[in-house]
Design an enzyme around this catalytic site. Structure first.
Site, PDB file in Angstrom:
ATOM      1  N   LYS A   1       6.103 -10.637 -18.941  1.00 44.90           N
ATOM      2  CA  LYS A   1       5.550  -9.250 -19.073  1.00 44.90           C
ATOM      3  C   LYS A   1       4.153  -9.318 -19.823  1.00 44.90           C
ATOM      4  CE  LYS A   1       7.799  -7.274 -17.365  1.00 44.90           C
ATOM      5  NZ  LYS A   1       8.395  -7.937 -16.516  1.00 44.90           N
TER       6      LYS A   1
ATOM      7  N   ASN B   1       0.403   0.039   6.229  1.00 44.79           N
ATOM      8  CA  ASN B   1       1.127  -0.666   5.162  1.00 44.79           C
ATOM      9  C   ASN B   1       1.713  -1.975   5.649  1.00 44.79           C
ATOM     10  OD1 ASN B   1       1.918  -1.783   2.786  1.00 44.79           O
ATOM     11  ND2 ASN B   1       3.844  -0.473   2.823  1.00 44.79           N
ATOM     12  N   GLY B   2       1.212  -3.180   5.403  1.00 43.65           N
ATOM     13  CA  GLY B   2       1.802  -4.284   5.948  1.00 43.65           C
ATOM     14  C   GLY B   2       0.495  -5.281   6.556  1.00 43.65           C
TER      15      GLY B   2
ATOM     16  N   ARG C   1       1.801   1.440  -6.097  1.00 42.78           N
ATOM     17  CA  ARG C   1       2.031   0.480  -4.809  1.00 42.78           C
ATOM     18  C   ARG C   1       0.820  -0.484  -4.378  1.00 42.78           C
ATOM     19  NH1 ARG C   1       6.641   1.387  -1.904  1.00 42.78           N
ATOM     20  NH2 ARG C   1       5.618   0.370  -0.262  1.00 42.78           N
TER      21      ARG C   1
ATOM     22  N   HIS D   1       8.456 -32.068 -24.445  1.00 43.54           N
ATOM     23  CA  HIS D   1       7.904 -32.822 -23.177  1.00 43.54           C
ATOM     24  C   HIS D   1       6.770 -32.555 -22.734  1.00 43.54           C
ATOM     25  CE1 HIS D   1      12.013 -34.638 -23.288  1.00 43.54           C
ATOM     26  NE2 HIS D   1      12.603 -33.580 -23.607  1.00 43.54           N
TER      27      HIS D   1
ATOM     28  N   LYS E   1       3.338  -2.881  -7.261  1.00 40.76           N
ATOM     29  CA  LYS E   1       4.831  -2.668  -7.854  1.00 40.76           C
ATOM     30  C   LYS E   1       5.660  -3.302  -6.683  1.00 40.76           C
ATOM     31  CE  LYS E   1       8.154  -1.212 -10.104  1.00 40.76           C
ATOM     32  NZ  LYS E   1       8.388  -2.138 -11.318  1.00 40.76           N
TER      33      LYS E   1
ATOM     34  N   CYS F   1       0.689  -1.058  -0.103  1.00 37.81           N
ATOM     35  CA  CYS F   1      -0.049  -0.056  -0.061  1.00 37.81           C
ATOM     36  C   CYS F   1       0.824   1.376  -0.086  1.00 37.81           C
ATOM     37  CB  CYS F   1      -0.752  -0.017   1.101  1.00 37.81           C
ATOM     38  SG  CYS F   1      -1.921  -1.339   1.376  1.00 37.81           S
TER      39      CYS F   1
ATOM     40  N   GLU G   1      10.601 -14.240 -18.709  1.00 38.36           N
ATOM     41  CA  GLU G   1      10.766 -12.998 -18.664  1.00 38.36           C
ATOM     42  C   GLU G   1       9.265 -12.264 -19.631  1.00 38.36           C
ATOM     43  OE1 GLU G   1      10.922 -10.830 -16.255  1.00 38.36           O
ATOM     44  OE2 GLU G   1      10.824  -8.839 -17.007  1.00 38.36           O
TER      45      GLU G   1
ATOM     46  N   GLU H   1       1.308 -10.372 -17.386  1.00 32.83           N
ATOM     47  CA  GLU H   1       0.852  -9.500 -16.038  1.00 32.83           C
ATOM     48  C   GLU H   1       0.331  -8.104 -16.602  1.00 32.83           C
ATOM     49  OE1 GLU H   1       4.075  -7.782 -13.630  1.00 32.83           O
ATOM     50  OE2 GLU H   1       5.525  -7.778 -15.377  1.00 32.83           O
TER      51      GLU H   1
ATOM     52  N   TRP I   1      -3.890  -1.779  -1.484  1.00 30.63           N
ATOM     53  CA  TRP I   1      -3.648  -2.844  -1.892  1.00 30.63           C
ATOM     54  C   TRP I   1      -4.337  -4.083  -1.079  1.00 30.63           C
ATOM     55  CZ3 TRP I   1      -1.671  -7.885  -1.804  1.00 30.63           C
ATOM     56  CH2 TRP I   1      -1.894  -8.609  -2.720  1.00 30.63           C
TER      57      TRP I   1
HETATM   58  C1  AGP Z   1       7.757  -7.941 -12.747  1.00 31.25           C
HETATM   59  O1  AGP Z   1       7.216  -7.112 -13.768  1.00 31.25           O
HETATM   60  C2  AGP Z   1       6.575  -7.719 -11.349  1.00 31.25           C
HETATM   61  N1  AGP Z   1       6.413  -6.322 -11.294  1.00 31.25           N
HETATM   62  C3  AGP Z   1       7.253  -8.599 -10.370  1.00 31.25           C
HETATM   63  O2  AGP Z   1       7.452  -9.798 -10.565  1.00 31.25           O
HETATM   64  C4  AGP Z   1       8.397  -8.215  -9.616  1.00 31.25           C
HETATM   65  O3  AGP Z   1       9.364  -8.369 -10.392  1.00 31.25           O
HETATM   66  C5  AGP Z   1       8.460  -8.789  -8.243  1.00 31.25           C
HETATM   67  O4  AGP Z   1       7.588  -8.575  -7.573  1.00 31.25           O
HETATM   68  C6  AGP Z   1       9.866  -8.487  -7.670  1.00 31.25           C
HETATM   69  O5  AGP Z   1       9.869  -7.191  -7.202  1.00 31.25           O
HETATM   70  P1  AGP Z   1      11.257  -6.550  -6.719  1.00 31.25           P
HETATM   71  O6  AGP Z   1      12.196  -6.601  -7.811  1.00 31.25           O
HETATM   72  O7  AGP Z   1      10.934  -5.299  -6.328  1.00 31.25           O
HETATM   73  O8  AGP Z   1      11.887  -7.253  -5.387  1.00 31.25           O
END
Ligand code: AGP
Length: 612
Positions: A489, A99-100, A27, A508, A607, A2, A485, A492, A73
């Site tokens: 991308k 936050n937490g 966030r 496989h 994020k 958050c 990766e 997500e 969040w």
């Molecule tokens: C990647 O596009 C995502 N936003 C997510 O997988 C991110 O890489 C992951 O949460 C790790 O975040 P960090 O690098 O801040 O630890």
């Protein structure tokens, strides 16, 4: 997960809070709210975005110079008006944002309910403010600060808190345990936020709260004490962040801006660390630990998401250039598997935010077992930056888009620099090979620029496949993590299901998925496995799959066999991910935009995942 913001000073805090929340929305953004002391305690909160909250505040704008705000969040309780923060105690005088995660909130809630306290929300957070009020009622002469401290000593879990009390209009209370908080110190005004983005417009003088610390903010300054009431002296740091760095700079989305920032970000990451003329490498942050790193029997890498993917590239880099055995762990798995790690070992954590709860937990577990804990991180002052024994900053600049882009490429750059330095220290890297790689590394920013110039062709490709139900990404060796990766991308930000696989693994199982509806992105940019990739392309074609090849100019067979081709410049195989990932970032971006998705704030995501 958050975003928290707070202000005490001379300005009308409503605008300060709303602007600050807008800068923290990456966030978490399922609901938002503010509490402002205006002689009374004015609270406005709702499900939705910060702009929805701003619209509500237009109707009856509370005026005051002390306030707190929150963008959420959800962890406990669905996103709705009641569960939105701030939460107010039954007495109606104390408001709090959090936050937490409070892990013992159920037990605390049951105890308070048994004492007759009623709860409005389904959140864990409300327990804290109700507990503070209960303590105040039970002990008439206790100070508010002492009541906050006593309440927090009963809480287990993580928190970043900002608290206002109608009966103390000249104070704002903040506390931290596991979730980041930055205090900004201005002229007769003090700010607090989850990170520096809301603060940088007003001041560059910041103080980082540590776990177990509680601060009392006043217009003319602040005091920090430990949770055990021990006064603490805190260093005031000078922020180097600038306002335009956290704005979009003319791009439609932060993600596209950050994709296009990669030449500059890679150059900044290399600056002062690599000299292509003398083939020297300087990693000042590791100077005192390089020998121990070079002598370690193995290297363990722990991270999450995209950072875990760059960690996989790191495995290939360290094993090939430094001949060091590497294990790459999901940080969330690492600490729960009783890991075989001790004082001889090194754990390298990788995190853009430096606040990912699972990664921080892995770091703490390794340190508890005596290992050397290193970090690759993008945020100065983050928990990772402060808790690792040593590390390297990626210097990518703020990454606001939820989908990591420049974080990945700059993490790989740091991993390459580290592998080169360790390889040299171990005598495992022939000088001419090191020189060739270093020269190539220096050329990467320009090579990324040539790929970015193909944006229109990549967008046209996205237009063709915007409504594909699935995607498959295939790569080998250094491009296998890029396949993962690329798939991450796409899924997500466009919500299309996508999977990345080692190309040979396709036979496989996944090959059963291939038909005319299945776009298969084949990443064939390394020389070492070129012939094998051609076989994989043939296998896909034979089943009607639509082959999209990311390849280099000299790979004639790949270009002949693929239905669609995006060319990237050639480079050393070990640096291939720095280039092959760029078209995949743009492909995902354009597909998501075509699908009308919220590229910078994809559904269900945040994020920085600061909860386990
Ligand atoms: C990647 O596009 C995502 N936003 C997510 O997988 C991110 O890489 C992951 O949460 C790790 O975040 P960090 O690098 O801040 O630890």
């Amino acid at each position: 997960m958050c975003g928290i913001v707070g202000y005490i000073g001379h300005r009308d805090c409503r605008d300060v809070l709303l602007k600050g929340l807008a800068r923290l929305e990456y966030r978490g953004y399922d609901s938002a709210g503010v509490a402002i002391l205006n002689g009374d305690l004015a609270v406005a909160k709702c499900a939705g975005k910060v702009r929805d909250l701003a619209a509500r505040l237009e109707v009856a704008p509370p005026r005051g110079t002390v306030g707190i705000g929150h963008t959420r969040w959800a962890t406990h309780g669905p996103p709705n008006d009641t569960n939105a923060h701030p939460h107010v105690g039954s007495g109606g005088t104390v408001a709090l944002v959090h936050n937490g995660i409070i892990e013992n909130y159920s037990a605390l809630k049951a105890t308070l309910q048994a004492k007759g306290r009623s709860f409005r929300s389904q959140t864990d957070t409300e327990v804290i403010v109700q507990l503070i009020e209960e303590i105040l009622e039970e002990s008439a002469e206790i100070s508010f600060e002492a009541a906050v401290r006593l309440a927090l000593k009963q809480v287990t879990g993580t928190y970043g808190l900002a608290i206002v009390n109608r009966q103390e209009p000249d104070r704002l209370y903040v506390a931290r345990n596991g979730s980041p908080l930055v205090i900004g110190v201005g002229a007769d005004e003090v700010f607090v936020a989850s990170d520096a983005a809301p603060i940088v417009e007003y001041t560059n003088q910041v103080v980082y709260l540590e776990d177990g610390e509680l601060a009392v903010l006043r217009r003319d300054g602040f005091e920090v004490r430990s949770i055990d009431d021990v006064p603490l002296t805190k260093e005031v740091h000078q922020l180097s962040l600038s306002l335009d760095e956290i704005e979009k700079g003319g791009f439609p989305h932060f993600m596209l801006k950050e994709i296009h920032e990669q030449p500059r970000a890679v150059a900044d990451c290399l600056r002062g660390r690599l000299d292509a003329a003398t083939h020297s490498i300087q990693l000042g942050g590791l100077a005192n630990v390089l020998d121990r790193l070079a002598a370690a029997p193995k290297l363990t890498i722990a991270a999450c998401g995209t950072s875990w993917h760059s960690g996989l590239v790191g495995e290939y880099l360290f094993e090939q250039l430094a001949r060091v055995p590497v294990e790459v762990e999901y940080a969330s798995e690492f600490r729960y598997r009783d890991p075989l790690i001790d004082g001889r070992d090194v754990l390298l954590t990788i995190s853009q935010s430096g606040e990912t709860a699972d990664t921080i937990a892995a770091l703490r577990e390794a340190k508890a077992r005596g290992a050397l804990a290193l970090g690759i991180c993008n945020v100065v002052g983050s928990t990772m930056a402060r808790e690792t024994d040593a590390g390297v900053f990626t210097h990518a600049g703020p990454e606001i888009g939820v989908a990591s882009t420049k974080a990945f490429t700059t993490q790989v750059v740091v991993l390459a620099l580290m592998a080169l330095a360790v390889g040299r220290r171990r005598g495992a890297l022939p000088p001419e090979r090191a020189a060739a790689i270093i020269e190539e590394l220096a050329a990467i920013p320009d090579k990324i620029r040539t790929i970015l110039a193909q944006d229109a062709a990549i967008r046209a490709l996205a237009d063709r496949f915007t409504y594909a139900p699935n995607f498959l990404y295939l790569g080998r060796t250094f491009n296998f993590p890029v396949a993962l990766e690329g798939a991450l991308k796409l899924k997500e930000i466009s919500y299309i299901h996508a999977e990345g696989y080692p190309a040979a693994e396709m036979k496989h199982g996944p090959i059963a998925l291939i038909d005319r509806l299945m776009p298969v992105v084949v990443i064939a940019t390394t020389r070492h496995t070129n012939d094998k990739m051609i076989s994989n392309i043939e296998e896909v074609r034979a089943r009607g799959g639509r082959v999209i090849a990311i390849t280099t100019p000299e790979q004639d067979d790949v270009k002949r066999l693929a239905e669609f081709v995006i060319e990237v410049p050639s480079t050393e195989d070990c640096l291939a991910p720095l280039l092959s990932v760029i078209p995949l970032q743009l492909l995902a971006y354009h597909v998501a935009v075509n699908r009308g998705c919220n590229v910078d704030q994809p559904r269900n995501l945040a994020k920085s995942v600061t909860v386990e």
